[in-house]
Scaffold this active site. Structure first.
Site, PDB file in Angstrom:
ATOM      1  CB  THR A  43      -7.537   8.586  -2.169  1.00 50.40           C
ATOM      2  OG1 THR A  43      -6.766   9.104  -3.375  1.00 50.40           O
ATOM      3  CG2 THR A  43      -7.925   7.068  -4.001  1.00 50.40           C
ATOM      4  CB  SER A  56      -2.500   9.015  13.323  1.00 48.28           C
ATOM      5  OG  SER A  56      -3.571   9.263  12.681  1.00 48.28           O
ATOM      6  NE  ARG A  95      -2.711  13.993  16.024  1.00 47.30           N
ATOM      7  CZ  ARG A  95      -3.063  14.002  14.722  1.00 47.30           C
ATOM      8  NH1 ARG A  95      -3.420  12.548  14.455  1.00 47.30           N
ATOM      9  NH2 ARG A  95      -2.061  14.034  13.714  1.00 47.30           N
ATOM     10  CG  ASP A 129      -1.821   0.931   1.231  1.00 46.38           C
ATOM     11  OD1 ASP A 129      -2.558   1.738   0.242  1.00 46.38           O
ATOM     12  OD2 ASP A 129      -2.683   1.277   2.358  1.00 46.38           O
ATOM     13  CE  LYS A 130       0.203   7.427  -2.689  1.00 48.08           C
ATOM     14  NZ  LYS A 130      -0.845   8.561  -2.450  1.00 48.08           N
ATOM     15  CG  HIS A 131      -0.584   7.635   3.760  1.00 47.77           C
ATOM     16  ND1 HIS A 131      -1.557   7.447   4.793  1.00 47.77           N
ATOM     17  CD2 HIS A 131       0.010   9.111   4.611  1.00 47.77           C
ATOM     18  CE1 HIS A 131      -1.919   8.611   4.933  1.00 47.77           C
ATOM     19  NE2 HIS A 131      -1.417   9.275   5.090  1.00 47.77           N
ATOM     20  CB  SER A 132      -0.298  10.561  -0.527  1.00 50.57           C
ATOM     21  OG  SER A 132       0.118  12.476  -1.089  1.00 50.57           O
ATOM     22  CE  LYS A 151      -5.039   6.292   9.873  1.00 44.83           C
ATOM     23  NZ  LYS A 151      -5.878   7.417   9.687  1.00 44.83           N
ATOM     24  CE  LYS A 152      -1.605   3.378   5.269  1.00 43.02           C
ATOM     25  NZ  LYS A 152      -2.671   3.109   3.382  1.00 43.02           N
TER      26      LYS A 152
HETATM   27  N1  IUR Z   1      -3.176  11.453   8.087  1.00 45.71           N
HETATM   28  C1  IUR Z   1      -3.574  10.427   8.779  1.00 45.71           C
HETATM   29  O1  IUR Z   1      -4.355   9.373   8.922  1.00 45.71           O
HETATM   30  N2  IUR Z   1      -3.523  11.035  10.277  1.00 45.71           N
HETATM   31  C2  IUR Z   1      -2.691  11.828  10.448  1.00 45.71           C
HETATM   32  O2  IUR Z   1      -2.180  12.099  11.732  1.00 45.71           O
HETATM   33  C3  IUR Z   1      -2.481  13.045   9.429  1.00 45.71           C
HETATM   34  C4  IUR Z   1      -3.146  12.418   8.449  1.00 45.71           C
HETATM   35  I1  IUR Z   1      -1.872  14.748   9.855  1.00 45.71           I
END
Ligand code: IUR
Length: 459
Positions: A125, A188, A173, A85-88, A192-193
């Site tokens: 997305t 954070s 937050r 997976d990728k996260h931006s 999830k990953k």
């Molecule tokens: N995206 C996330 O999943 N968590 C965060 O704390 C931020 C962006 I900033």
């Protein structure tokens, strides 16, 4: 183990700059998940973490505890090593996921991509995909498994059961001025990953005027934290630092970005979009052992974009996620006017003229995104609807010469463009008499773990 009643003691400990033990962090996260911790206590702990920081071990414990607050996804054992997976961290015009997930699937990966909706000036997305009639982002873990089996990739929303502690902490937050905390961002994103049970992860950490990280140094710090904790979770993790001062590609706005992603999936589209897709994908193929090196990985991704296999995977993914097959076909194989018609058009399409002549130095992403947000691409509160038809197409790029009155932006809106918004848009176009210097590379740096996968060259 710390009892629930000792939460004030834990807050005090962090407030005074001491290190929290794993069990203490687990106890705090349990209080968050079970609702025994009061909102004020959670806010106070978040602020203590924001001010005092956490070392990598504490951040790892926080990430693990947040991941364990919900359900972990479980996959077919035969997919081990290929789950990527990728996260931006978010950017303007960032439609990379739409092309990358299916391109990776076409290369043999399994991509259970969990994405978000936009809040603030960057689009999400899922908002882009939901511009496609029928698309369903909500898929159960069982449905995700079935789609990965048949198609190889899915792009879905975060379910209630995945890292629920993150949902609580993230919401707080936002209202306690603690979003910009390195350990909190790291935990954070990675909680999830971790719950996705990935083999490899690549992070696109953006920096610049329209990014979460204002400078390359701050992006590097976040990337290093993410890579270190990701690796300690057992996920092969790498990050690229990419510039986000100008929009990525020519299109901003949900429907327009889908159309531009389709161009990329056909082997065309803006070169910088393809560059980012092949760089991120090449790293993932290398990390997961499906390519001998990053160069080979990039070439495999490029081939999937050029030979139609990535586009085929995208069409199959749309079909599997609720888009009627005839619609998915028309979108993926139809002529461009047909595609535009299918996604719908805004009431007004107008071109803005350059206020004076000069060389385009850059088009600033942030003012453009803010105006589009006001015109309907964004939401003020989570859950608000967005207008997928609103957007903008850049008609110029840095390094181009413009004469006064020549069009530089095509704007799609519903007829409510005021004088202030018009002025703000014109302010995004930076013109000067001399030609600008050659632009720096989009990808400024790659951050790899200390011990990357054996074999192949380092990028
Ligand atoms: N995206 C996330 O999943 N968590 C965060 O704390 C931020 C962006 I900033």
């Amino acid at each position: 183990m710390a009892a629930q009643g000792s939460l004030p003691a834990l807050i005090r400990k962090k407030r005074d700059g001491e290190r929290l033990e794993d069990e203490e962090i687990q106890s705090f996260v349990r209080g968050v998940t079970e609702g025994t911790a009061q909102q004020g206590q959670i806010g106070a702990m978040l602020m203590a973490i924001r001010l005092r920081g956490m070392d990598a071990g504490e951040t790892l414990a926080l990430t693990r505890a947040m991941a364990a607050s919900g359900r972990a996804l479980a996959w077919h054992p035969a997919w081990r090593g290929r789950l990527v997976d990728k996260h931006s961290t978010g950017g303007v015009g960032d439609k990379v996921s739409l092309a990358l997930a299916p391109a990776l699937a076409a290369c043999g990966c399994k991509v259970p991509m969990i994405s978000g909706r936009g809040l603030g000036h960057t689009g999400g997305t899922l908002d882009k995909l939901e511009a496609i009639p029928g698309f369903r982002a909500c898929q159960s873990p069982e449905q995700m498994r079935s789609i990965l089996e048949r198609v190889g990739c899915c792009i879905v929303g975060q379910s209630e059961e995945l890292a629920p502690a993150d949902r609580v902490l993230y919401g707080l937050r936002d209202v306690t001025a603690t979003v910009d905390s390195l350990p909190l961002i790291t935990a954070s994103i990675l909680s999830k990953k971790a719950a996705e049970q990935l083999s490899a992860l690549v992070l696109d950490v953006k920096f610049g005027g329209a990014a979460l990280c204002p400078t390359q140094e701050s992006a590097r710090e976040l990337a290093r934290s993410l890579v270190e904790v990701g690796e300690r979770l057992g996920i092969r993790t790498a990050a690229v630092l990419s510039r986000m001062d100008e929009p990525l590609g020519r299109c901003v706005g949900n429907s327009l970005e889908v159309l531009e992603a389709l161009e990329c999936l056909e082997g065309g589209g803006p070169p910088e979009l393809r560059e980012l897709v092949t760089t991120l994908g090449g790293l993932l193929l290398w990390q997961s052992g499906q390519a001998g090196g990053v160069t080979q990985g990039r070439a495999l991704l490029g081939r999937a974009l050029d030979d139609g296999s990535a586009l085929g995977a995208f069409e199959a993914m749309l079909g599997a996620q609720g888009v009627p097959p005839a619609t998915a076909r028309r979108l993926c194989a139809g002529p461009p006017p047909d595609r535009r018609h299918l996604l719908g058009r805004a009431a007004v399409c107008e071109e803005l003229p350059a206020p004076r002549g000069g060389w385009v130095q850059r088009v600033e992403a942030l003012p453009l995104a803010r105006v589009l947000h006001e015109l309907g691409t964004g939401r003020a509160r989570a859950g608000d609807p967005v207008n997928p038809r609103v957007g903008a197409e850049l008609l110029v790029a840095a390094g181009q010469r413009l004469r006064a009155g020549e069009p530089w932006l095509r704007l799609h809106h519903e007829g409510a463009l005021g004088a202030g918004a018009r002025r703000a848009l014109q302010g995004a176009l930076c013109l000067a008499p001399p030609p600008p210097p050659a632009p720096p590379p989009l990808v400024a740096e790659t951050i790899l773990p200390a011990a990357p996968p054996s074999g192949g060259e380092r990028p």
